[in-house]
Design a protein around this motif. Structure first.
Motif, mmCIF file in Angstrom:
data_model
loop_
_atom_site.group_PDB
_atom_site.id
_atom_site.type_symbol
_atom_site.label_atom_id
_atom_site.label_comp_id
_atom_site.label_asym_id
_atom_site.label_seq_id
_atom_site.Cartn_x
_atom_site.Cartn_y
_atom_site.Cartn_z
ATOM 1 N N LYS A 163 0.868 -1.211 -0.030
ATOM 2 C CA LYS A 163 -0.097 -0.056 -0.098
ATOM 3 C C LYS A 163 0.849 1.175 0.194
ATOM 4 N N PRO A 164 1.812 1.218 -0.966
ATOM 5 C CA PRO A 164 2.548 2.816 -0.881
ATOM 6 C C PRO A 164 1.581 3.896 -1.321
ATOM 7 N N VAL A 165 2.017 4.962 -1.020
ATOM 8 C CA VAL A 165 1.628 6.361 -1.027
ATOM 9 C C VAL A 165 1.230 6.357 -2.570
ATOM 10 N N GLY A 166 -0.227 6.479 -2.937
ATOM 11 C CA GLY A 166 -0.555 6.790 -4.300
ATOM 12 C C GLY A 166 -0.834 5.605 -5.021
ATOM 13 N N GLY A 167 -0.535 4.227 -4.615
ATOM 14 C CA GLY A 167 -0.371 3.488 -5.266
ATOM 15 C C GLY A 167 -1.609 2.517 -5.136
ATOM 16 N N PRO A 168 -1.941 1.557 -6.226
ATOM 17 C CA PRO A 168 -3.062 0.658 -6.044
ATOM 18 C C PRO A 168 -2.865 -0.494 -4.857
ATOM 19 N N PRO A 169 -3.846 -0.683 -4.006
ATOM 20 C CA PRO A 169 -3.684 -1.468 -2.877
ATOM 21 C C PRO A 169 -3.588 -3.114 -3.436
ATOM 22 N N GLY A 170 -2.448 -3.589 -2.916
ATOM 23 C CA GLY A 170 -2.415 -5.170 -3.351
ATOM 24 C C GLY A 170 -1.671 -5.300 -4.612
ATOM 25 N N ASP A 171 -1.213 -4.416 -5.405
ATOM 26 C CA ASP A 171 -0.539 -4.486 -6.466
ATOM 27 C C ASP A 171 0.929 -4.691 -6.467
ATOM 28 N N ALA A 172 1.684 -5.619 -7.056
ATOM 29 C CA ALA A 172 3.064 -5.779 -6.839
ATOM 30 C C ALA A 172 3.609 -6.103 -8.348
ATOM 31 N N ILE A 227 -4.979 0.445 3.238
ATOM 32 C CA ILE A 227 -6.538 0.059 2.643
ATOM 33 C C ILE A 227 -6.706 -1.141 1.915
ATOM 34 N N ILE A 228 -7.979 -1.655 1.989
ATOM 35 C CA ILE A 228 -8.359 -2.866 1.186
ATOM 36 C C ILE A 228 -9.130 -2.247 0.299
ATOM 37 N N ALA A 229 -8.908 -2.642 -1.072
ATOM 38 C CA ALA A 229 -9.775 -2.111 -1.958
ATOM 39 C C ALA A 229 -9.904 -3.198 -3.162
ATOM 40 N N CYS A 230 -11.010 -3.504 -3.742
ATOM 41 C CA CYS A 230 -11.211 -4.298 -4.866
ATOM 42 C C CYS A 230 -10.703 -3.510 -6.163
ATOM 43 N N PRO A 231 -10.725 -4.177 -7.100
ATOM 44 C CA PRO A 231 -9.985 -3.700 -8.507
ATOM 45 C C PRO A 231 -11.130 -2.588 -8.955
ATOM 46 N N GLY A 232 -12.511 -2.714 -8.612
ATOM 47 C CA GLY A 232 -13.486 -1.959 -8.902
ATOM 48 C C GLY A 232 -13.596 -1.460 -10.427
ATOM 49 N N LEU A 233 -14.464 -0.439 -10.841
ATOM 50 C CA LEU A 233 -14.669 -0.301 -12.260
ATOM 51 C C LEU A 233 -13.443 0.072 -13.083
ATOM 52 N N ASP A 234 -12.212 0.339 -12.658
ATOM 53 C CA ASP A 234 -11.258 0.193 -13.436
ATOM 54 C C ASP A 234 -11.040 -1.079 -14.206
ATOM 55 N N TYR A 235 -11.414 -2.187 -13.392
ATOM 56 C CA TYR A 235 -10.982 -3.461 -14.099
ATOM 57 C C TYR A 235 -12.272 -4.382 -14.202
#
Lengths: 551, 104
Positions: A341-350, A411-419
């Motif tokens: 969860k880097p500042v400004g990054g999408p949660p959970g991505d690597a 923050i936990i976040a799903c991919p949402g409407l972007d994906y």
């Protein structure tokens, strides 16, 4: 780590061959999409807004460094160079082409990874406490039981076409990191008065359109009986679960409509038929599975090494240590959480590069093992405390040492409407903006533990109902608006959050959350009172007033 | 279950038929010359229910080339450019609204 045997390897390899043939037939037109859809879903392949999405299982959240490297390879070779860790100990690749999927599956099979149980109306990937086997005070390693369940449920013919998907989660600790109360079946390891190991069994939890907290169906089931007992639950569900209405098909609805007592009586009746039968586990079977978990050869190390004491003089290191390193059952070692969860990054991505680097660090500092948590972070489970300063420097270099674990920007976040083709609203940009607003680690520390969970639709992959602050994106008149709940939690005191008022537009969400957090800081009785406890003490009214008084 | 093609189709303004390409999932639009394009500008525009049904019917018949065709709203700019009619379609057209992690 669990070591796969020949049977496991043969099953995974045969599945790859089957899927390769199915893809070939689909691309040639031999199979229609209607015929193919259920086959691809059984292999974790969804079709999302822009591309196919490939979901890969990470059973009980345990990965070897070789497995993580292979995931990096898939990201780099067949996708766009990154993967997304989900809230159910899976990883998703968002851009993979159908024609490449058999090769990707074959590559993953080389290291014992697959996509079975990641989709469809079957028993899904069995999840567990990501600190299982290393955290002090647990009853025993929950992954042993998760593996027993995985072996029993994977490709189980009776449970491959259930009314709806079915999820297990297991913990062996008092503090629940596996969110067992929001699963179809939650299992908590216990010891009875005679010292026998067994489970408190919870049933009927789940989020989505109709959220429910799981209820205890049986306070203690001996370990040897756990397969027959959960089989009885599944049989009752398979028989009575509604297949006529997808929105009422989960076991939580059945439990709710029958009532837990009647449901329990039905299960008991079913269990009578199969208890003490072939599903009873004998000690030898349990020990055989347990023996396949290979534990590190820990060294005898000081619990307060000089290297660590010296390094604490650096405030940045000290802050990270305090936030991201947790006690280990073995003196001289720590469990280290890596923030995705880097500042400004999408949660959970690597990224593939991060995954490769983490695999190398796992080899160097954590006996080659990595864990994946449902909070969408990773962990290195066996780090010698003397190595923490060097590890921190290396993690910082690759951007996974943000000291925000369990803080407002974790923050936990799903991919949402972007994906996602099911989503109504975006989740990731909301999370990114919030992480920028709360970027200062000192602010995170001041606020203390605060979980923000975001979902882009009512299906609740982002667990919004059980966020201390939950954010649910909905669509109204072609606009994204967000409903906000507070007071939810996913741990041993699991609770659904309460709505604070009318939904707010996309561009006001971050302001509203800031208002809520400011209200909390003003209202808390003392710094140790967590956000969720302040909400419990005062209810939603003071927060509602703060948010809507000027809007 | 009733097929979308058996239902009465109502559209409220200019629309297109869109789907995902079978081989790689890429977003595609049905064109007037009975093919598919990855460019929204090439899409056949329909303005009434019957024409929309006809376009959807031929798109659905191409089960090998496309997955899940459906009718989506568009708007036509003054200069004739075809624009997606809602946020979902806008994201399908121009991609995610965030920077991809590998590009950071």
């Amino acid at each position: 780590m669990y070591a796969y045997d020949e049977i496991d390897r043969a099953i995974v390899s045969e599945r790859v061959d089957e899927f390769r043939d199915q893809v070939r037939r689909r691309l040639s037109g031999e199979l229609t999409e209607d015929e193919f859809k259920s086959l691809r879903l059984m292999n974790g392949v969804y079709l999302q807004l822009h591309a196919y999405m490939f979901r890969v299982a990470i059973p009980y959240g345990t990965l070897s460094s070789a497995q993580l490297r292979k995931l990096a390879h898939v990201a780099r070779t067949y996708d766009r160079g990154y993967g997304h860790f989900t809230t159910r100990q899976n990883i998703q690749f968002n851009w993979i082409a159908l024609k490449d999927l058999p090769d990707a599956l074959a590559d993953l099979a080389e290291v014992g990874i697959h996509a079975m149980q990641t989709s469809g109306n079957c028993t899904r990937n069995v999840t567990a406490d990501q600190w299982a086997g290393v955290v002090p005070g647990e009853i025993e390693d929950a992954r042993v039981w998760a593996e027993i369940l995985r072996q029993h449920t994977a490709l189980h013919p009776e449970f491959s076409f259930l009314p709806r998907k079915f999820k297990f989660a297991i913990t062996a600790s008092d503090h629940d990191r596996a969110a067992i109360k929001i699963h179809d079946v939650g299992l908590r390891l216990r010891k009875n008065d005679a010292g026998e190991t067994g489970f408190e069994v919870l049933v009927g939890g789940g989020l989505g359109r109709s959220p429910f907290i799981g209820k205890t169906i049986k306070p203690f089931v001996r370990g040897r009986d756990i397969l027959s007992y959960v089989e009885a639950i599944l049989r009752v569900y398979n028989q009575y679960g509604r297949r006529d209405n997808i929105y009422k098909a989960r076991i939580k609805i059945l439990v709710h409509e029958l009532g837990i007592d009647k449901f329990a009586a039905e299960v008991e009746e079913e269990w009578k038929q199969i208890a003490e039968g072939p599903l009873t586990l004998d000690d030898e079977m349990i020990e055989d599975i347990r023996a396949r978990f290979i534990y590190p050869d820990y060294a005898k190390l000081s619990d307060s090494p000089e290297e660590l004491t010296k390094a604490k003089a650096d405030p940045a290191f000290a802050m990270w240590l305090d936030n991201s390193a947790a006690p280990h059952k073995q003196p001289g070692y720590a469990i280290v959480t890596l923030s995705l969860k880097p500042v400004g990054g999408p949660p959970g991505d690597a990224t593939a590069e991060q995954m490769d680097a983490i695999a190398d660090l796992a080899d160097k500092y954590s006996f080659g093992e990595i864990r994946v948590g449902h909070e969408q972070n990773l962990a290195l489970p066996h780090v010698a405390k003397r190595d923490l300063p060097a590890l921190w420097a290396a993690l910082d270099k690759i951007g996974v040492a943000t000291p925000n674990i369990n803080h407002v920007s974790d923050i936990i976040a799903c991919p949402g409407l972007d994906y996602c083709s099911l989503a109504n609203a975006r989740s990731i940009p909301i999370a990114q903006e919030l992480s920028r607003r709360f970027a200062d680690p000192a602010t995170g520390r001041l606020i203390g533990r605060l979980h923000i969970n975001i979902s882009g639709c009512i299906n609740a992959c982002g667990h919004h109902h059980v966020g201390h602050i939950g954010i649910l994106g909905v669509e109204k008149n072609d606009q994204e608006v967000y409903q906000i709940t507070i007071g939810g939690r996913a741990d041993e005191e699991a609770k659904l959050g309460e709505l604070i008022g009318p939904a707010v537009p996309y561009d006001q969400v971050a302001d509203v959350i800031e208002d809520i957090v400011e209200a909390y800081l003003a209202l808390r009785e003392r710094p140790e009172e967590l956000f969720v406890d302040t909400v419990k003490r005062l209810g939603v009214e003071p927060f509602k007033e703060r948010v809507y008084a000027t809007r | 279950m009733t097929s979308p093609l058996q239902k009465k189709i109502k559209i409220h303004g200019p629309s297109v038929v869109t789907a995902n390409r079978t081989s790689d999932g890429v977003v595609i639009w049905r064109t007037a010359d009975h093919g598919w394009s990855t460019d929204l500008d090439d899409a056949a525009i329909v303005r009434d229910g019957e024409t929309a049904r006809a376009l959807l019917t031929e798109a659905t018949a191409d089960d090998v080339g496309a997955v899940g065709p459906y009718i989506a709203p568009v708007t036509i700019a003054d200069n004739g450019t075809v624009l997606p009619g809602n946020l979902r379609e806008q994201i399908r057209n121009t991609g995610v609204t965030i920077e991809l992690p590998a590009q950071v």
